[in-house]
Design a protein around this motif. Structure first.
Motif, PDB file in Angstrom:
ATOM      1  N   SER A  68       0.813  -1.211   0.000  1.00  0.00           N
ATOM      2  CA  SER A  68       0.000   0.000   0.000  1.00  0.00           C
ATOM      3  C   SER A  68       0.850   1.267   0.000  1.00  0.00           C
ATOM      4  N   ALA A  88       1.905   6.159   1.970  1.00  0.00           N
ATOM      5  CA  ALA A  88       0.826   5.248   1.602  1.00  0.00           C
ATOM      6  C   ALA A  88       0.076   5.811   0.401  1.00  0.00           C
ATOM      7  N   LYS A  89      -0.485   4.920  -0.394  1.00  0.00           N
ATOM      8  CA  LYS A  89      -1.234   5.347  -1.581  1.00  0.00           C
ATOM      9  C   LYS A  89      -2.374   6.290  -1.202  1.00  0.00           C
ATOM     10  N   GLN A  90      -3.032   6.015  -0.101  1.00  0.00           N
ATOM     11  CA  GLN A  90      -4.136   6.884   0.347  1.00  0.00           C
ATOM     12  C   GLN A  90      -3.618   8.296   0.637  1.00  0.00           C
ATOM     13  N   GLN A  91      -2.463   8.387   1.288  1.00  0.00           N
ATOM     14  CA  GLN A  91      -1.877   9.704   1.572  1.00  0.00           C
ATOM     15  C   GLN A  91      -1.523  10.428   0.271  1.00  0.00           C
ATOM     16  N   MET A 128      -2.927  10.017  -2.609  1.00  0.00           N
ATOM     17  CA  MET A 128      -4.181  10.433  -3.254  1.00  0.00           C
ATOM     18  C   MET A 128      -4.729  11.706  -2.621  1.00  0.00           C
ATOM     19  N   VAL A 129      -4.712  11.774  -1.307  1.00  0.00           N
ATOM     20  CA  VAL A 129      -5.214  12.966  -0.611  1.00  0.00           C
ATOM     21  C   VAL A 129      -4.352  14.180  -0.962  1.00  0.00           C
ATOM     22  N   GLU A 143      -5.157  15.155  -4.550  1.00  0.00           N
ATOM     23  CA  GLU A 143      -6.510  15.722  -4.617  1.00  0.00           C
ATOM     24  C   GLU A 143      -6.541  17.151  -4.080  1.00  0.00           C
TER      25      GLU A 143
END
Length: 144
Positions: free
Chosen positions: A6, A16-19, A21-22, A25
Motif C-alpha cells: 500500500s 501510503a497510496k491513500q496519503q 491520493m489525498v 486531490e
C-alpha cells in the motif's frame, strides 16, 4: 525492510497510496479554485516526494494545460512518459497537448501509440476520444 503493497514505490519517505491520493486531490482542489500557485506547490511537492511516479508529473501537466500553457504541459507529460514508458496515459495527454498546439500529425502519432500500448486502458479511451474529436472537426481548436 520490505515495502508494503500500500506504499508508493520509490518515494523519498514512506508514503501510503491513500496519503498520496489525498495530497494530489488537494492540489486539484486548489486548481479548481483558481489558486494555481498553491496547486503547483502541492504538485511539485508530490513530484519531489515521489520521484519515480508519473502521477505527479501528469498533475503538473494538467495544471499547465488548464492555464493554456500547452508547451509547458507537454514538457510535464514527456517527463511522465520517461517515468512510465509503457503507460498509455502520459502519451494520451501528450497527444492532447500537441493537438492544442496545432501539431496534428505528431498528436495523432502519440494518440495511436497510446492506444497500441494499452488498448483497454483509460489512456487508450482518452486517446480514442481525442482522435474522434479531431475527426469530427472539434479539435484542434480554432486559432483566435
Amino acid at each position: 525492510m520490505a515495502e508494503s503493497a500500500s506504499e508508493i514505490a520509490g518515494s523519498l519517505v514512506p508514503l501510503a497510496k491513500q496519503q498520496a491520493m489525498v495530497l494530489l486531490e488537494s492540489g486539484y482542489v486548489w486548481m479548481d479554485m483558481g489558486k494555481f500557485d498553491k496547486a503547483k506547490d502541492v504538485f511539485a511537492g508530490a513530484a519531489t516526494l515521489m520521484p519515480k511516479s508519473e502521477v505527479p508529473q501528469l498533475a503538473l501537466g494538467a495544471l499547465e494545460f488548464a492555464q493554456g500553457r500547452h508547451d509547458k504541459a507537454l514538457q510535464a507529460y514527456r517527463a511522465a512518459q520517461r517515468l512510465a514508458p509503457q503507460s498509455s496515459l502520459p502519451r494520451a495527454h501528450a497527444g492532447e497537448a500537441l493537438l492544442f498546439m496545432g501539431k496534428v500529425p505528431e498528436a495523432v502519432k502519440e494518440l495511436k501509440a497510446a492506444i497500441d500500448l494499452e488498448p483497454d486502458s483509460d489512456g487508450a479511451r482518452l486517446a480514442q476520444a481525442l482522435i474522434d474529436a479531431k475527426e469530427a472537426g472539434i479539435l484542434p481548436p480554432a486559432k483566435k
